[in-house]
Design a protein around this motif. Structure first.
Motif: not given
Length: 503
Positions: A469-482
């Motif tokens: 889970g740590v590795v996966a969440t490192l690649f998240l992007v900003k959500p559309a509203h941000q």
């Protein structure tokens, strides 16, 4: 399909509706933590072994996970309020059956029915939050959702300990009766009826996923019991093949699939599913060895063992709403990746110090850190997963997300149960298959070291799972509203096949 409405048109008081929805969500979470505290007592009362008591959890998680693939769609088709109320009825009836169980087989069957009720309830809560709150307020709403989780984590063990010590383990299930009735009344009064749209149901997909996951879980959990014979490995192989066929079928089906693969085109949705699977795996895997260690090695009563978990629950409840508000303004990976890493470190730390001579205050430190980490995981992951989805796919998205969480949980329960039995067989031969006496007592001193070592080693598995889970969440992007103002794009609509099209 009916015409769309904005969240503001659904209800003028979404927070009251959220309060009512949280009653059912609260009951599910309380029930899970209550059962964890009472497991040694249930094992003794029903004269079963470690594998039997693990199935009390696994049966619930399995029948919780599989129906989630369609219960989100049932909410879309018949209305999430109606399906939520049905789930409350099923869960409450099953809870009473659990309390009257006189054999381990009867209890496992009743827990399986409880899982069906929980599967009906869970996706409706997330889908309705998505429907009644605008995107910029969902983080705060999910923060309340996370606070409820924290309070349930606090109330569950304490209530379970008090009820078990005072009246017997049966009352951990009977207590759901008044909660279920109150939940039904509040849902009737406060939860709005939202628009519905028709769905078709992929029953072949249901069969493939149910049989495949059941075969996989049975093979993993009962492997040690049957000495990992060839047929156990064959069963695991069949389970994996059927799950592979399920995914292939979802990609080929022409009518509406159970899992709209188009959902995974959203990067945050895909990565959040990996994160929640790792968290589900870890949480279901932590409770059994922790409770057995505290009660059988530490000699604690159910109430005292529950008190050890209080700091974890309090910190989650305090921090979750704060994190929810912050999440609306910052990049999600800044919260999620560090929180999952802190959770992994805390679980591994607990595994290292799980020894008979360890004072209680040292055990509370990593458990408290788990509470801090949890506040930055549960609600932020849910909000990040669903924030960019069009409302028409709210039910499908909630169903897939919660299915992923529960698949992680049931695999975690099975894998940790298997590892517990393997480590007990190595440290204390014959211990895993031995039935408890009619009373729960602290283990004799000469076997405490071996038992504690087995429980501590078992905790390393959920710690490793969290690193995915740590590795996966490192690649998240900003959500559309941000992301700031963007060029106009055609409006999204969802057709009956579950795919998103522009119109």
């Amino acid at each position: 399909m009916t015409t769309g409405t904005s969240p503001a048109q659904v209800t003028k008081n979404p927070w009251a509706a959220l309060l009512a929805l949280c009653v059912g969500f609260f009951m599910i979470l309380v029930d899970m933590t209550i059962v964890a505290v009472a497991q040694p007592q249930i094992q003794a009362a029903l004269h079963t072994d470690v594998n039997g008591i693990v199935w009390v959890t696994s049966a619930y998680l399995l029948t919780y996970a599989v129906p989630l693939l369609i219960t989100g769609r049932l909410g879309d088709k018949f209305g999430p309020k109606k399906v939520y109320q049905l789930g409350l009825i099923v869960f409450t009836i099953a809870s009473v059956w659990c309390g009257f169980s006189t054999t381990i087989g009867m209890l496992i069957a009743a827990r399986a029915l409880q899982g069906v009720g929980a599967a009906l309830i869970t996706p409706q809560t997330m889908a309705l939050i998505t429907r009644i709150f605008p995107p910029e307020k969902r983080g705060a709403a999910m923060g309340v959702w996370g606070t409820v989780a924290g309070v349930a984590t606090l109330v569950g063990p304490l209530l379970g300990g008090i009820l078990t010590d005072s009246f017997g383990w049966e009352w951990i299930f009977f207590v759901n009766l008044p909660v279920g009735i109150v939940g039904l009344v509040l849902a009737h009064m406060l939860v709005p009826d939202v628009e519905t749209h028709d769905h078709q149901f992929d029953w072949l997909g249901v069969v493939l996923s149910a049989v495949g996951l059941s075969a996989l879980v049975f093979g993993i959990q009962d492997g040690e019991k049957y000495d990992w014979n060839g047929w156990i490995w064959a069963l695991i192989g069949v389970g994996l093949i059927l799950l592979g066929l399920f995914i292939f079928w979802q990609s080929r089906i022409k009518r509406e699939p159970l899992v709209p693969l188009s959902l995974f085109r959203d990067r945050n949705f895909s990565l959040s599913n990996i994160g929640i699977a790792s968290m589900g795996f870890a949480m279901s895997g932590i409770m059994i060895p922790a409770m057995f260690f505290l009660q059988l090695v530490g000699g604690m009563s159910p109430t005292r063992s529950a008190l050890v978990m209080v700091p974890m629950a309090v910190l989650t409840g305090i921090l979750a709403p704060i994190v929810g508000r912050v999440l609306d303004k910052v990049h999600p990976r800044l919260i999620l990746a560090p929180s999952l890493l802190l959770m992994a470190i805390s679980v591994a730390w607990l595994g290292v110090i799980a020894q008979p001579e360890t004072p209680v205050w040292q055990l509370i430190i990593p458990m408290s850190l788990m509470g801090v980490a949890s506040a930055g995981i549960w609600a932020p992951l849910a909000a990040t997963a669903t924030r960019n989805l069009p409302w028409q796919q709210a039910g499908a998205g909630a169903g897939v997300y919660n299915t992923t969480r529960m698949i992680g949980s049931v695999l975690g329960s099975a894998a940790v149960g298997a590892l517990m039995q393997t480590r007990l067989a190595a440290e204390l031969p014959g211990m895993a298959s031995q039935e408890q006496g009619s009373h729960v007592e602290q283990l004799p001193e000469f076997v405490r070291d071996g038992f504690a070592t087995a429980m501590g080693q078992t905790l390393f598995l959920p710690a490793v799972a969290l690193l995915f889970g740590v590795v996966a969440t490192l690649f998240l992007v900003k959500p559309a509203h941000q992301a700031g103002p963007a060029a106009p794009v055609p409006a999204a609509d969802a057709t009956a096949d579950g795919q998103v099209h522009t119109v």
